[in-house]
Design a protein around this motif. Sequence first.
Motif, short mmCIF file in Angstrom:
data_model
loop_
_atom_site.label_atom_id
_atom_site.label_comp_id
_atom_site.label_asym_id
_atom_site.label_seq_id
_atom_site.Cartn_x
_atom_site.Cartn_y
_atom_site.Cartn_z
N UNK A 16 0.82 -1.21 0.00
CA UNK A 16 0.00 0.00 0.00
C UNK A 16 0.86 1.26 0.00
N UNK A 17 1.97 1.25 0.73
CA UNK A 17 2.76 2.46 0.89
C UNK A 17 4.19 2.34 0.37
N UNK A 18 4.58 1.21 -0.14
CA UNK A 18 5.96 0.99 -0.57
C UNK A 18 6.26 1.57 -1.93
N UNK A 19 7.47 1.31 -2.43
CA UNK A 19 7.89 1.84 -3.73
C UNK A 19 6.98 1.42 -4.88
N UNK A 20 6.47 0.19 -4.85
CA UNK A 20 5.59 -0.29 -5.93
C UNK A 20 4.33 0.57 -6.02
N UNK A 21 3.70 0.79 -4.87
CA UNK A 21 2.48 1.61 -4.83
C UNK A 21 2.80 3.05 -5.25
N UNK A 22 3.92 3.56 -4.80
CA UNK A 22 4.31 4.92 -5.17
C UNK A 22 4.52 5.04 -6.67
N UNK A 70 15.96 3.35 -8.11
CA UNK A 70 16.07 2.90 -9.51
C UNK A 70 15.92 1.39 -9.66
N UNK A 71 16.48 0.63 -8.75
CA UNK A 71 16.40 -0.82 -8.84
C UNK A 71 15.00 -1.38 -8.66
N UNK A 72 14.07 -0.55 -8.23
CA UNK A 72 12.70 -1.01 -7.98
C UNK A 72 11.94 -1.34 -9.25
N UNK A 73 12.27 -0.66 -10.31
CA UNK A 73 11.48 -0.79 -11.53
C UNK A 73 11.33 -2.25 -11.96
N UNK A 74 12.42 -2.90 -12.25
CA UNK A 74 12.31 -4.26 -12.78
C UNK A 74 12.06 -5.29 -11.69
N UNK A 106 9.77 -4.76 -9.27
CA UNK A 106 8.31 -4.72 -9.12
C UNK A 106 7.55 -4.88 -10.44
N UNK A 107 8.20 -4.54 -11.55
CA UNK A 107 7.55 -4.61 -12.86
C UNK A 107 8.48 -5.33 -13.84
N UNK A 108 8.64 -6.65 -13.66
CA UNK A 108 9.59 -7.39 -14.48
C UNK A 108 9.25 -7.38 -15.97
N UNK A 109 8.00 -7.11 -16.32
CA UNK A 109 7.62 -7.05 -17.73
C UNK A 109 7.71 -5.64 -18.29
N UNK A 156 3.72 -3.45 -18.17
CA UNK A 156 3.16 -3.94 -16.92
C UNK A 156 2.82 -2.77 -15.99
N UNK A 157 3.73 -1.81 -15.88
CA UNK A 157 3.49 -0.64 -15.03
C UNK A 157 2.26 0.13 -15.51
#
Length: 189
Positions: free
Chosen positions: A8-14, A44-48, A50-53, A57-58
Motif C-alpha cells: 500500500x505504501x511501498x515503492x511499488x504503490x508509489x 532505480x532498482x525497484x522498476x524491474x 516490481x515490474x519485471x515485464x 506492466x506498469x
Amino acid sequence: MARRSDPVNGPRAAMIDSAVALIREQGVAATSFADVLAHSGAPRGSIYHHFPNGKSQLVEEATRSAASYLGRGVARVLEAGDTVSALRALVDLWRRGLEATDYAAGCPIVAAALGTERGAREVAGATFSEWCDLIAGSLVDDGVAQERSASLAVLVVSALEGALVMAQAQGTSAPLDAVVDELEVFLGG
C-alpha cells in the motif's frame, strides 16, 4: 516508514500512483520509467523488481488502479441519487480536478485507451464497459426501459469523456457544463 514489501505504501504503490498522475498529464507514450522514478522517489532498482515485464506492466497496473478508484467513485455517486444528479456530481468532481491542475490532468482511462500499451487499452475498454453497466443500471432504476438503457449509457459515457477531453484541450469546463445540461434535458431530468 514504509517497508519495501508494503503493497500500500511501498515503492511499488508509489510508482503506480506516480504513473497514474503522469499518464493523466503526459499520456502513456510520453511517460517514461525515469519520469515515474523521479516523481515517486522510488529507488532505480525497484522498476524491474516490481515490474519485471517493463513499462507495459506498469502502465497496465496503473490503469487498473485508476479504474478501480474511479469505478468506486462512479458507483458511489450513482447510488446516492438519480442518474442526472449523479452526472452533475461527477462533472463537478472532474471540474475541480481540471481546475486544480490548470487543465493539465485528464482522465487516465482515456489516456490508456489512446495509449501505446495493449494491456492498458484492454483495461480501459473493460472500464468503460463497467461504467456503462453502472449507468445503465441507474437509468433502469430511474424508469428507463432495460432495452434502451445500455445504448443510453454508452451515449452518456462517450459524451462525458469527450467533454472532459475538450475541456482539457480548451482550458475551460464549458464543454462539461454543456454536455451535462444537454444530457439532463435528453434524459428527462
